[in-house]
Design an enzyme around this catalytic site. Sequence first.
Site, short mmCIF file in Angstrom:
data_model
loop_
_atom_site.label_atom_id
_atom_site.label_comp_id
_atom_site.label_asym_id
_atom_site.label_seq_id
_atom_site.Cartn_x
_atom_site.Cartn_y
_atom_site.Cartn_z
N THR A 79 10.22 46.98 1.69
CA THR A 79 11.19 47.14 0.43
C THR A 79 12.62 47.27 0.82
OG1 THR A 79 9.08 47.53 -0.74
CG2 THR A 79 11.48 48.17 -1.77
N ASN A 100 11.69 51.81 5.21
CA ASN A 100 11.64 52.79 3.99
C ASN A 100 11.65 54.10 4.47
OD1 ASN A 100 10.82 50.65 2.21
ND2 ASN A 100 8.65 50.96 2.38
N LYS A 162 11.73 51.71 -8.63
CA LYS A 162 11.96 52.30 -7.20
C LYS A 162 13.30 52.72 -7.02
CE LYS A 162 8.00 50.07 -4.94
NZ LYS A 162 7.83 49.02 -3.60
N ASP A 163 13.52 53.95 -6.55
CA ASP A 163 14.89 54.54 -6.31
C ASP A 163 15.49 53.46 -5.32
OD1 ASP A 163 14.57 55.60 -3.53
OD2 ASP A 163 13.29 56.94 -4.76
N ARG A 164 14.90 53.10 -4.23
CA ARG A 164 15.61 52.45 -3.36
C ARG A 164 15.75 51.03 -3.63
NH1 ARG A 164 10.19 53.39 -1.68
NH2 ARG A 164 8.79 51.84 -1.24
#
Length: 541
Positions: A79, A100, A162-164
Amino acid sequence: MRTSIALATCATFLALNANASPTAAPAQPKLVVVMAVDGLPQEQLLRYRGQFGDGGFKRLLTQGAMFADAHQAHGTTVTAIGHAAILTGAYPYQHGIVGNNWIDRASGKSVYCTEDQRHQYVGEATAPSDGTSPAKLRVDTLGDQLRYATGNQAKVVAVSGKDRGAILLAGKGGTAYMYMEGSGNFASSTYYMPQHPAWVQRYQAGKPQDRYYGKTWRPMLADAAYQLDAGDTPFAISYYSESGSPDASYYKRLKEGPFVDELTLEFARAAIEGENLGANPAGVPDLLGVSLSAHDYVNHAHGPESRMSHDHLQRLDRMLAGFFTYLDKRVGSDNYLVVLTADHGFANSAEFSQRQHIDAGRVDGKALMDGLQRHLDATFGAGKVALTALLPNIYMDEEALAKAGVQRAAVEQAATRWLRAQTGIADVYTRSRFEEAGATGTRIDLLLRRAWHRYESGDLVVVPRAYWSFGAGSSGATHGTPYAYDTSVPLLMMGKRWIAPGTYAGYTEVVDIAPTLATILGVRKPAGAEGRVLTEALARR
């Protein structure tokens, strides 16, 4: 001085476009929307396209450009890396996001791709490893260049489950909002602001996340529509909590199905209105990044061959249709440009592949590393070689090797021979191999070299065989390899003033997005960008 020159240049460009003849370049889009569907393989888009409605994926496919052979062209397809590629146009060896999580060599501990303990979520509990800033991203993004070119008057906003997903699309100078699984809110961090603007506070006060409490996710199509999926058992997933009311367990469960994507797109609408995106008073373009996270969770849990994955994609199609209709009314159908892609593809679950008579399976990472350590202890002496791993990366302790008088090259060779002999392992790439000059060899060699960063990546990178993956258990699916099922992703662009509709069969990469958008926007491409401009799909100028 630098800001005034940039403003003058942008103003001149806009003025020239305003007075252009019909054969000149069209005006810049007022809003560029870059969308990532987390964990969507190109294969799924094509397999289910006959069931899409008219306004979502089908609209992108018929009114926009589809690049039929598009890839996340690096060897570790996860991701964070995929999201970093989209708007930097760079590969991991430059942008520095190598997973990640990876191992920090100084501490020997795992670090998260967007963690930054100097910052906290605004109004939300923050753990040390939570994603709060783009500090580990080593290059700039298209949004950063757009803001530079407009004297920071262009607005760049990104939102994700998702933060990323949000942080790596927002870049250094944009603003990221991410879903909080403890509260169900979308929140930013103190990297971006000390407190939320009024529109975010109003949105949070409405508690839209609570509307799904007690609801059940069931298939939206007739049973016959799912007859080609693995398994024929209808599903029903209810959203509730043991406490009897919305709480952290309920908000976490929302992430694993279609409702978090509905919330993400709803918050994106709120951001468009709250920040007036697409109607910038300075007359410059804005950029909105939207990362839709649920498909990845569904595929991990059930596999891309499952009925649930199939149904989620159909629901997402209808959500996109509603979002595009909203953009038509709010921004104007002639004023915005959409790009949709994915951060990675997906392998089928090992059990499904085995039923297709494919050699597939799972490699237990802990057992693999325990066996390797025992082998190295027997070869060099117990304790002389210390390893830390976040597969596919394995890190050596250089100080321990020097103290023990053991050459790294000897350890590389011994480890490589042992690992290659293990079930499910295809190859091992070593630091020495990566640092060798000369031709890259095979395509997989190239993808893995692009994914390897000399400071952040491991000293050994272990490649499983095709259809094998790292992990234990007996269900679910994953991604992360350099094989086509993990690299092949959708790449769709729509904007009739800038994009020529059609299907383009030539090879393309996700890193081509940033240079192409930079050309359309008339701004400098990001410093690390290595992709090409997709000139074949640009509307005739």
